[in-house]
Design a protein around this motif. Sequence first.
Motif, PDB file in Angstrom:
ATOM      1  N   LEU A 218     -13.124  33.651  14.837  1.00  0.00           N
ATOM      2  CA  LEU A 218     -14.373  34.314  14.457  1.00  0.00           C
ATOM      3  C   LEU A 218     -15.106  33.551  13.357  1.00  0.00           C
ATOM      4  O   LEU A 218     -16.254  33.871  13.048  1.00  0.00           O
ATOM      5  CB  LEU A 218     -14.095  35.737  13.974  1.00  0.00           C
ATOM      6  N   ALA A 219     -14.451  32.571  12.761  1.00  0.00           N
ATOM      7  CA  ALA A 219     -15.058  31.839  11.645  1.00  0.00           C
ATOM      8  C   ALA A 219     -16.102  30.849  12.157  1.00  0.00           C
ATOM      9  O   ALA A 219     -15.942  30.247  13.222  1.00  0.00           O
ATOM     10  CB  ALA A 219     -13.990  31.106  10.849  1.00  0.00           C
ATOM     11  N   CYS A 220     -17.158  30.696  11.385  1.00  0.00           N
ATOM     12  CA  CYS A 220     -18.195  29.717  11.733  1.00  0.00           C
ATOM     13  C   CYS A 220     -18.043  28.512  10.807  1.00  0.00           C
ATOM     14  O   CYS A 220     -18.921  28.196  10.002  1.00  0.00           O
ATOM     15  CB  CYS A 220     -19.587  30.336  11.618  1.00  0.00           C
ATOM     16  N   ALA A 221     -16.881  27.881  10.904  1.00  0.00           N
ATOM     17  CA  ALA A 221     -16.575  26.724  10.060  1.00  0.00           C
ATOM     18  C   ALA A 221     -15.523  25.887  10.781  1.00  0.00           C
ATOM     19  O   ALA A 221     -14.974  26.288  11.814  1.00  0.00           O
ATOM     20  CB  ALA A 221     -16.065  27.179   8.692  1.00  0.00           C
ATOM     21  N   ASP A 222     -15.256  24.731  10.239  1.00  0.00           N
ATOM     22  CA  ASP A 222     -14.229  23.848  10.790  1.00  0.00           C
ATOM     23  C   ASP A 222     -12.864  24.364  10.336  1.00  0.00           C
ATOM     24  O   ASP A 222     -12.492  24.234   9.166  1.00  0.00           O
ATOM     25  CB  ASP A 222     -14.455  22.423  10.295  1.00  0.00           C
ATOM     26  N   ILE A 223     -12.128  24.966  11.261  1.00  0.00           N
ATOM     27  CA  ILE A 223     -10.850  25.613  10.916  1.00  0.00           C
ATOM     28  C   ILE A 223      -9.654  24.749  11.303  1.00  0.00           C
ATOM     29  O   ILE A 223      -8.544  25.255  11.444  1.00  0.00           O
ATOM     30  CB  ILE A 223     -10.735  26.990  11.605  1.00  0.00           C
ATOM     31  N   ARG A 224      -9.892  23.447  11.453  1.00  0.00           N
ATOM     32  CA  ARG A 224      -8.802  22.580  11.913  1.00  0.00           C
ATOM     33  C   ARG A 224      -7.619  22.564  10.953  1.00  0.00           C
ATOM     34  O   ARG A 224      -6.469  22.429  11.387  1.00  0.00           O
ATOM     35  CB  ARG A 224      -9.324  21.161  12.139  1.00  0.00           C
ATOM     36  N   VAL A 225      -7.875  22.733   9.668  1.00  0.00           N
ATOM     37  CA  VAL A 225      -6.765  22.751   8.696  1.00  0.00           C
ATOM     38  C   VAL A 225      -5.825  23.909   9.008  1.00  0.00           C
ATOM     39  O   VAL A 225      -4.601  23.745   9.088  1.00  0.00           O
ATOM     40  CB  VAL A 225      -7.302  22.871   7.258  1.00  0.00           C
ATOM     41  N   SER A 226      -6.385  25.108   9.205  1.00  0.00           N
ATOM     42  CA  SER A 226      -5.568  26.279   9.532  1.00  0.00           C
ATOM     43  C   SER A 226      -4.897  26.129  10.891  1.00  0.00           C
ATOM     44  O   SER A 226      -3.718  26.472  11.066  1.00  0.00           O
ATOM     45  CB  SER A 226      -6.431  27.539   9.528  1.00  0.00           C
ATOM     46  N   SER A 227      -5.656  25.612  11.857  1.00  0.00           N
ATOM     47  CA  SER A 227      -5.113  25.460  13.203  1.00  0.00           C
ATOM     48  C   SER A 227      -3.964  24.461  13.226  1.00  0.00           C
ATOM     49  O   SER A 227      -2.907  24.718  13.827  1.00  0.00           O
ATOM     50  CB  SER A 227      -6.214  25.022  14.162  1.00  0.00           C
ATOM     51  N   TYR A 228      -4.140  23.321  12.564  1.00  0.00           N
ATOM     52  CA  TYR A 228      -3.091  22.307  12.541  1.00  0.00           C
ATOM     53  C   TYR A 228      -1.864  22.791  11.760  1.00  0.00           C
ATOM     54  O   TYR A 228      -0.729  22.476  12.133  1.00  0.00           O
ATOM     55  CB  TYR A 228      -3.618  21.013  11.918  1.00  0.00           C
ATOM     56  N   TYR A 229      -2.108  23.545  10.690  1.00  0.00           N
ATOM     57  CA  TYR A 229      -0.964  24.053   9.928  1.00  0.00           C
ATOM     58  C   TYR A 229      -0.166  25.057  10.772  1.00  0.00           C
ATOM     59  O   TYR A 229       1.065  25.051  10.753  1.00  0.00           O
ATOM     60  CB  TYR A 229      -1.438  24.726   8.638  1.00  0.00           C
ATOM     61  N   GLY A 230      -0.890  25.915  11.505  1.00  0.00           N
ATOM     62  CA  GLY A 230      -0.199  26.861  12.382  1.00  0.00           C
ATOM     63  C   GLY A 230       0.602  26.152  13.452  1.00  0.00           C
ATOM     64  O   GLY A 230       1.743  26.536  13.755  1.00  0.00           O
ATOM     65  N   LEU A 231       0.029  25.096  14.040  1.00  0.00           N
ATOM     66  CA  LEU A 231       0.742  24.332  15.055  1.00  0.00           C
ATOM     67  C   LEU A 231       1.934  23.609  14.449  1.00  0.00           C
ATOM     68  O   LEU A 231       3.007  23.511  15.068  1.00  0.00           O
ATOM     69  CB  LEU A 231      -0.220  23.327  15.690  1.00  0.00           C
ATOM     70  N   PHE A 232       1.768  23.121  13.225  1.00  0.00           N
ATOM     71  CA  PHE A 232       2.875  22.476  12.511  1.00  0.00           C
ATOM     72  C   PHE A 232       4.036  23.450  12.316  1.00  0.00           C
ATOM     73  O   PHE A 232       5.203  23.084  12.510  1.00  0.00           O
ATOM     74  CB  PHE A 232       2.367  21.965  11.158  1.00  0.00           C
ATOM     75  N   LEU A 233       3.726  24.695  11.957  1.00  0.00           N
ATOM     76  CA  LEU A 233       4.780  25.690  11.763  1.00  0.00           C
ATOM     77  C   LEU A 233       5.476  26.045  13.072  1.00  0.00           C
ATOM     78  O   LEU A 233       6.681  26.317  13.087  1.00  0.00           O
ATOM     79  CB  LEU A 233       4.213  26.956  11.125  1.00  0.00           C
ATOM     80  N   VAL A 234       4.717  26.056  14.166  1.00  0.00           N
ATOM     81  CA  VAL A 234       5.333  26.347  15.460  1.00  0.00           C
ATOM     82  C   VAL A 234       6.447  25.346  15.745  1.00  0.00           C
ATOM     83  O   VAL A 234       7.552  25.711  16.149  1.00  0.00           O
ATOM     84  CB  VAL A 234       4.283  26.318  16.592  1.00  0.00           C
ATOM     85  N   PHE A 235       6.167  24.072  15.508  1.00  0.00           N
ATOM     86  CA  PHE A 235       7.167  23.036  15.794  1.00  0.00           C
ATOM     87  C   PHE A 235       8.237  22.965  14.707  1.00  0.00           C
ATOM     88  O   PHE A 235       9.408  22.717  15.006  1.00  0.00           O
ATOM     89  CB  PHE A 235       6.491  21.681  15.967  1.00  0.00           C
ATOM     90  N   LEU A 236       7.842  23.199  13.452  1.00  0.00           N
ATOM     91  CA  LEU A 236       8.809  23.106  12.356  1.00  0.00           C
ATOM     92  C   LEU A 236       9.763  24.294  12.356  1.00  0.00           C
ATOM     93  O   LEU A 236      10.985  24.121  12.253  1.00  0.00           O
ATOM     94  CB  LEU A 236       8.090  23.024  11.017  1.00  0.00           C
ATOM     95  N   VAL A 237       9.229  25.497  12.457  1.00  0.00           N
ATOM     96  CA  VAL A 237      10.057  26.699  12.371  1.00  0.00           C
ATOM     97  C   VAL A 237      10.646  27.055  13.736  1.00  0.00           C
ATOM     98  O   VAL A 237      11.869  27.035  13.927  1.00  0.00           O
ATOM     99  CB  VAL A 237       9.241  27.882  11.806  1.00  0.00           C
ATOM    100  N   ILE A 238       9.769  27.374  14.691  1.00  0.00           N
ATOM    101  CA  ILE A 238      10.260  27.801  15.998  1.00  0.00           C
ATOM    102  C   ILE A 238      10.991  26.654  16.703  1.00  0.00           C
ATOM    103  O   ILE A 238      12.086  26.840  17.243  1.00  0.00           O
ATOM    104  CB  ILE A 238       9.094  28.305  16.876  1.00  0.00           C
ATOM    105  N   GLY A 239      10.378  25.471  16.691  1.00  0.00           N
ATOM    106  CA  GLY A 239      11.006  24.337  17.365  1.00  0.00           C
ATOM    107  C   GLY A 239      12.363  23.989  16.783  1.00  0.00           C
ATOM    108  O   GLY A 239      13.329  23.770  17.525  1.00  0.00           O
ATOM    109  N   LEU A 240      12.459  23.936  15.451  1.00  0.00           N
ATOM    110  CA  LEU A 240      13.729  23.617  14.806  1.00  0.00           C
ATOM    111  C   LEU A 240      14.767  24.703  15.055  1.00  0.00           C
ATOM    112  O   LEU A 240      15.945  24.408  15.299  1.00  0.00           O
ATOM    113  CB  LEU A 240      13.513  23.426  13.301  1.00  0.00           C
ATOM    114  N   ASP A 241      14.343  25.972  15.012  1.00  0.00           N
ATOM    115  CA  ASP A 241      15.268  27.077  15.262  1.00  0.00           C
ATOM    116  C   ASP A 241      15.806  27.038  16.687  1.00  0.00           C
ATOM    117  O   ASP A 241      17.006  27.239  16.922  1.00  0.00           O
ATOM    118  CB  ASP A 241      14.580  28.414  14.994  1.00  0.00           C
ATOM    119  N   VAL A 242      14.918  26.801  17.649  1.00  0.00           N
ATOM    120  CA  VAL A 242      15.360  26.713  19.045  1.00  0.00           C
ATOM    121  C   VAL A 242      16.340  25.552  19.220  1.00  0.00           C
ATOM    122  O   VAL A 242      17.342  25.684  19.933  1.00  0.00           O
ATOM    123  CB  VAL A 242      14.139  26.547  19.984  1.00  0.00           C
ATOM    124  N   PHE A 243      16.081  24.432  18.556  1.00  0.00           N
ATOM    125  CA  PHE A 243      16.991  23.288  18.637  1.00  0.00           C
ATOM    126  C   PHE A 243      18.367  23.647  18.081  1.00  0.00           C
ATOM    127  O   PHE A 243      19.397  23.317  18.689  1.00  0.00           O
ATOM    128  CB  PHE A 243      16.402  22.100  17.879  1.00  0.00           C
TER     129      PHE A 243
END
Length: 299
Positions: free
Chosen positions: A174-199
């Motif tokens: 819903l934001a009218c701004a460049d949200i790539r920082v938030s998006s990339y951080y969320g994707l980073f957590l998916v791989f760091l937390v969920i990915g590492l836990d699944v491994f």
Amino acid sequence: MSDSNTTDFTNPSTFILLGIPGLEAAYVWISIPFCTMYTIAILGNFTILFIVKMEPTLHGLMYYFLCMLAVFWFNSRETDFSACLTQMYFIHCFLAMESGIFVAMAFDHYVAICDPLRHSTTLTNPLVAKISLAVVLRGGMFILPYPFLARQWPYCRTNIIHHSYCEHMAVLKLACADIRVSSYYGLFLVFLVIGLDVFCIALSYTEILRAIFRLPTKEARLKTFGTCISHLCVILTFYIPALFSFLTHRFGHNVPLHFHILVANIYHLVPPMLNPVIYGVRTRQIRDRLLRLCGTCYS
């Protein structure tokens, strides 16, 4: 000098949760299974908490983790802006904690099956306390940037969230701004937390399966594998929908929105509902204590 070319954006006072777009006519029927799962989660998890508290013989590692799982199911169409960000934080924080608990339970299964003689000396109460603290701190610290980053973006498009709760990416869209920082951080957590836990879980169960196949008889192999199958079922119902939902927000542009939201609700509701059903029914100590408690009530 005039600032006519500059637009000042202010955050909306409230957000409106749209629910499940496209299925409005079926809300009454959808509410029946959702409310049933929610009720089972409430009653079942509180029952596990009560039984473990009342029964001294259940004050062990696996039952402590069951209690932690029992706590992490807490989640008007209209919600205050700050309340929405608070909900966003706690939902994702609890998901990260739940994932950490699954790793700890996999480690417990690994020690119990692969090195049973050292189980009680390896997994001591101080170690359990440290693991629990690490799970809580990891979830709380890694998710903390979510609401702070979300608060700084200007929201000028609409205040209607196309979701049934304040999901991280659903709000950021819903934001009218460049949200790539938030998006990339969320994707980073998916791989760091969920990915590492699944491994880690996959690594633990690889060693567990190797130990099971080395057992001398088929009956022993089936019995040992049966102690792990319930844990695997809950893991699959958590990680598969969670990863699907996280990745669909960023890459699944052709996935119908109502299907995406239904899957997102599944991994919030189904694992908490399965915890008391699977662990309570399949765990003899909890089942026996529950039967004694029911017998006392009716005697």
